[in-house]
Design a protein around this motif. Structure first.
Motif, PDB file in Angstrom:
ATOM      1  N   THR A 161       0.851  -1.190   0.000  1.00  0.00           N
ATOM      2  CA  THR A 161       0.000   0.000   0.000  1.00  0.00           C
ATOM      3  C   THR A 161       0.887   1.241   0.000  1.00  0.00           C
ATOM      4  OG1 THR A 161      -1.644  -1.234   1.223  1.00  0.00           O
ATOM      5  CG2 THR A 161      -1.888   1.155   1.204  1.00  0.00           C
ATOM      6  N   ILE A 162       0.667   2.087  -0.987  1.00  0.00           N
ATOM      7  CA  ILE A 162       1.535   3.259  -1.156  1.00  0.00           C
ATOM      8  C   ILE A 162       0.710   4.542  -1.097  1.00  0.00           C
ATOM      9  CG2 ILE A 162       3.166   4.413  -2.719  1.00  0.00           C
ATOM     10  CD1 ILE A 162       4.124   1.657  -3.505  1.00  0.00           C
ATOM     11  N   ALA A 163       1.053   5.393  -0.148  1.00  0.00           N
ATOM     12  CA  ALA A 163       0.370   6.692  -0.039  1.00  0.00           C
ATOM     13  C   ALA A 163       1.040   7.670  -0.988  1.00  0.00           C
ATOM     14  CB  ALA A 163       0.466   7.211   1.395  1.00  0.00           C
ATOM     15  N   ILE A 164       0.224   8.379  -1.759  1.00  0.00           N
ATOM     16  CA  ILE A 164       0.753   9.421  -2.645  1.00  0.00           C
ATOM     17  C   ILE A 164       0.235  10.757  -2.140  1.00  0.00           C
ATOM     18  CG2 ILE A 164       0.663  10.394  -4.997  1.00  0.00           C
ATOM     19  CD1 ILE A 164       2.181   7.839  -5.019  1.00  0.00           C
ATOM     20  N   ALA A 209      -4.513   9.017   3.838  1.00  0.00           N
ATOM     21  CA  ALA A 209      -3.669   8.338   2.847  1.00  0.00           C
ATOM     22  C   ALA A 209      -2.510   7.607   3.536  1.00  0.00           C
ATOM     23  CB  ALA A 209      -3.134   9.350   1.842  1.00  0.00           C
ATOM     24  N   ILE A 210      -1.953   8.252   4.543  1.00  0.00           N
ATOM     25  CA  ILE A 210      -0.771   7.693   5.230  1.00  0.00           C
ATOM     26  C   ILE A 210      -1.133   6.479   6.079  1.00  0.00           C
ATOM     27  CG2 ILE A 210       0.852   8.222   7.129  1.00  0.00           C
ATOM     28  CD1 ILE A 210       0.966  11.122   5.960  1.00  0.00           C
ATOM     29  N   VAL A 216       4.508   2.649   2.288  1.00  0.00           N
ATOM     30  CA  VAL A 216       5.402   3.628   1.650  1.00  0.00           C
ATOM     31  C   VAL A 216       4.627   4.931   1.494  1.00  0.00           C
ATOM     32  CG1 VAL A 216       6.739   4.150  -0.447  1.00  0.00           C
ATOM     33  CG2 VAL A 216       6.470   1.768   0.279  1.00  0.00           C
ATOM     34  N   CYS A 217       5.331   6.048   1.605  1.00  0.00           N
ATOM     35  CA  CYS A 217       4.688   7.339   1.312  1.00  0.00           C
ATOM     36  C   CYS A 217       5.571   8.100   0.323  1.00  0.00           C
ATOM     37  CB  CYS A 217       4.507   8.138   2.607  1.00  0.00           C
ATOM     38  SG  CYS A 217       3.779   9.760   2.303  1.00  0.00           S
ATOM     39  N   SER A 253       2.226   1.456   8.415  1.00  0.00           N
ATOM     40  CA  SER A 253       2.499   0.116   8.920  1.00  0.00           C
ATOM     41  C   SER A 253       3.977  -0.232   8.754  1.00  0.00           C
ATOM     42  CB  SER A 253       1.604  -0.904   8.221  1.00  0.00           C
ATOM     43  OG  SER A 253       1.924  -0.964   6.870  1.00  0.00           O
ATOM     44  N   ASN A 254       4.636   0.463   7.828  1.00  0.00           N
ATOM     45  CA  ASN A 254       6.080   0.319   7.644  1.00  0.00           C
ATOM     46  C   ASN A 254       6.504   1.725   7.246  1.00  0.00           C
ATOM     47  OD1 ASN A 254       8.676  -0.893   6.754  1.00  0.00           O
ATOM     48  ND2 ASN A 254       7.931  -0.276   4.743  1.00  0.00           N
ATOM     49  N   ARG A 255       7.735   2.107   7.591  1.00  0.00           N
ATOM     50  CA  ARG A 255       8.013   3.515   7.366  1.00  0.00           C
ATOM     51  C   ARG A 255       9.070   3.762   6.301  1.00  0.00           C
ATOM     52  NH1 ARG A 255       7.750   8.008  11.925  1.00  0.00           N
ATOM     53  NH2 ARG A 255       8.979   9.530  10.847  1.00  0.00           N
ATOM     54  N   LEU A 256       8.604   3.951   5.061  1.00  0.00           N
ATOM     55  CA  LEU A 256       9.510   4.328   3.994  1.00  0.00           C
ATOM     56  C   LEU A 256       8.932   5.580   3.335  1.00  0.00           C
ATOM     57  CD1 LEU A 256      11.953   3.869   2.170  1.00  0.00           C
ATOM     58  CD2 LEU A 256      10.602   2.259   0.841  1.00  0.00           C
ATOM     59  N   ILE A 257       9.623   6.693   3.545  1.00  0.00           N
ATOM     60  CA  ILE A 257       9.116   7.974   3.031  1.00  0.00           C
ATOM     61  C   ILE A 257      10.094   8.502   1.990  1.00  0.00           C
ATOM     62  CG2 ILE A 257       8.392  10.320   3.643  1.00  0.00           C
ATOM     63  CD1 ILE A 257       8.240   9.228   6.605  1.00  0.00           C
ATOM     64  N   LEU A 258       9.592   8.683   0.755  1.00  0.00           N
ATOM     65  CA  LEU A 258      10.448   9.201  -0.311  1.00  0.00           C
ATOM     66  C   LEU A 258       9.847  10.506  -0.831  1.00  0.00           C
ATOM     67  CD1 LEU A 258      11.161   5.873  -2.275  1.00  0.00           C
ATOM     68  CD2 LEU A 258      12.466   6.892  -0.397  1.00  0.00           C
ATOM     69  N   GLU A 259      10.723  11.427  -1.079  1.00  0.00           N
ATOM     70  CA  GLU A 259      10.346  12.797  -1.370  1.00  0.00           C
ATOM     71  C   GLU A 259      10.751  13.203  -2.766  1.00  0.00           C
ATOM     72  OE1 GLU A 259       9.346  15.715  -0.986  1.00  0.00           O
ATOM     73  OE2 GLU A 259      10.158  16.715   0.759  1.00  0.00           O
ATOM     74  N   GLY A 260       9.811  13.789  -3.527  1.00  0.00           N
ATOM     75  CA  GLY A 260      10.166  14.264  -4.864  1.00  0.00           C
ATOM     76  C   GLY A 260      10.267  15.770  -4.945  1.00  0.00           C
ATOM     77  N   ARG A 261       9.925  16.475  -3.848  1.00  0.00           N
ATOM     78  CA  ARG A 261       9.820  17.942  -3.947  1.00  0.00           C
ATOM     79  C   ARG A 261      10.509  18.740  -2.849  1.00  0.00           C
ATOM     80  NH1 ARG A 261       8.609  18.866  -9.097  1.00  0.00           N
ATOM     81  NH2 ARG A 261       6.681  17.928  -9.760  1.00  0.00           N
TER      82      ARG A 261
END
Ligand code: NAD
Length: 429
Positions: A317-320, A378-379, A384-385, A405-413
């Protein structure tokens, strides 16, 4: 002055409301009756900061109205701006059918109208279009000769979506391409109320100035993204590099934010149109071609980063957070989120998306992903977010991500800050 504006999109409506706020009488025209009704009832069909308030104020003061009747608009004005869309064909060249049709529609009214009227092309059109498409259509439909029966100008618009009204009212410069001095002086008069230098030039030079500006800015973003992709692999924060070079006055600090690439209705479309025009004129462009290639691939840098961190995303499950091509707009045209969500869905991920303004538009492209009513929804429960638009409300803190539920946060901005969020990774930093 009495002004009519054909096409009430981002440019047309902001131009109309902007000119009205400077004390002119404005009539906006659109073939879309729904847009006309909305404008007349004080609801802008698009989202732009401050637009609704200023539209309502000018409606109340009876300085602006909208109509679907071009005859009413042209008959009751002295200058008509054309701000219809100029979309791309498959090969990148621009489709000029709306420009031609609007010119024919205006010309038909000019046939019956006495006195002198100036027609101004404000849409972004490749060099020679005003002379070879708009002007002949106006002459054909009106039965009058340009320069005698009516005047013609080309006045490119440099506003940015998200700041459209502010930019329109406070331009760095105004460019007016004129067929002759009589045409140009009327449009010049209109812009004297603005505190900006006015550059008078020829029709085709004005057209080229708009493309040259967008091509330079697009190339600048492409360049910092290329440096950013390299920085990421070398453990360097590109933003520190951007800060280091941005102080150099020859480079400047604007448009130096690396990330997932540019989108929107202008940069991609305009650079492609300039490439097509260049080829048509017999010159094979080198740099422009690569600016587009580079930008087409840039959104997927965040997908590749995700795959390096989590090789199998099927069923995850990926939060956008963020779908619009940039903050403060509902526009998703060429938004990096389109390519990223497509890649995630194809890889079997479950996407939960949230954007403050752009979800209705995004839903038309991706009806089957889950849309949330805020970032927290969403989160919650996501593994993943990904942050894809720099909306201020995404400047979140560690506690906002506790429900993952698992913490992977990637940032594009680069909207998240190290002081507030301990663990996250940027696409170029
Ligand atoms: P848009 O697609 O949002 O709006 C165009 C409008 O024109 C639509 O409402 C459409 O119904 C109307 N229209 C089409 N044909 C018509 C006709 N014959 N009569 C009346 N209305 C008609 O477009 P936009 O984003 O406002 O862009 C307009 C132009 O300005 C384009 O050439 C674009 O490249 C340029 N431009 C856009 C921006 C931007 O940020 N959006 C900035 C600068 C320049």
């Amino acid at each position: 002055m009495k002004i009519s504006i054909v096409g009430t999109g981002y440019v047309g409506l902001c131009t109309g409301v902007g000119f009205a706020s400077k004390g002119n009488d404005v009539i906006c025209v659109d073939i879309d009756k729904e847009k006309v009704d909305k404008i007349n009832s004080g609801i802008p069909p698009i989202y732009e900061q401050g637009l609704e308030e200023m539209l309502k104020k000018n409606l109340d003061e009876k300085r602006i109205r909208a109509t679907a009747d071009i005859k009413d608009a042209v008959m009751n004005s002295d200058v008509t701006f054309i701000s219809v869309g100029t979309p791309s064909w498959e090969d990148g060249s621009i489709d000029l059918k709306y420009i031609e049709q609007a010119s024919l529609d205006i010309g038909n009214v000019l046939k019956e109208k006495g006195g002198y009227h100036v027609v101004v092309v404000k849409s972004t059109v490749v060099p020679e279009t005003t002379e070879k498409v708009a002007l002949p259509a106006l002459e054909k439909a009106s039965g009058k000769k340009a320069g005698e029966g009516f005047g013609v100008c080309m006045n490119p618009e440099f506003l940015k979506e998200g700041m459209a009204l502010e930019d329109f009212l406070n331009p760095d410069r105004v460019v007016i391409g004129q067929l002759d001095e009589k045409s140009g002086s009327r449009v010049h008069k209109l812009y004297e109320a603005f505190n900006a230098p006015i550059i008078m030039t020829t029709l085709r030079t004005a057209e080229m100035i708009k493309y040259a500006a967008n091509a330079f800015l697009a190339a600048k973003i492409g360049m910092i993204n290329e440096i950013g992709n390299l920085c990421k692999r070398l453990g360097i924060d590109t933003n520190e590099v951007a800060n280091g070079i941005g102080h150099d006055k020859r480079i400047g600090d604007k448009f130096l934010r690396s990330g997932i690439g540019f989108g929107g209705s202008c940069f991609p479309k305009d650079v492609k149109a300039l490439i097509a025009k260049s080829r048509e004129s017999g010159y094979e462009p080198v740099i422009l071609d690569h600016v587009i290639k580079m930008n087409n691939e840039q959104p997927l840098q965040i997908f590749e980063l995700l795959k390096r961190k989590m090789p199998d995303i099927s069923g995850k499950t990926i939060a956008i957070l963020g779908l619009a091509f940039k903050a403060e707009t509902d526009d998703i045209r060429e938004a990096p989120a389109l390519k990223i969500v497509d890649a995630l869905v194809k890889a079997g991920a479950k996407v939960k998306a949230y954007d403050p303004k752009a979800m209705d538009n995004f839903r038309k492209e991706f009806p089957d992903i889950t849309y949330c009513s805020n970032a927290a929804e969403a989160i919650e429960g996501s593994e993943v977010c990904l942050i894809l638009t720099d909306w201020k409300e995404f400047d979140l803190s560690d506690k906002d991500f506790e429900s993952m539920s698992n913490r992977l946060i990637l940032e594009g901005r680069r909207i998240l800050r190290k002081e507030k969020v301990k663990e996250f990774e940027g696409v170029c930093w």
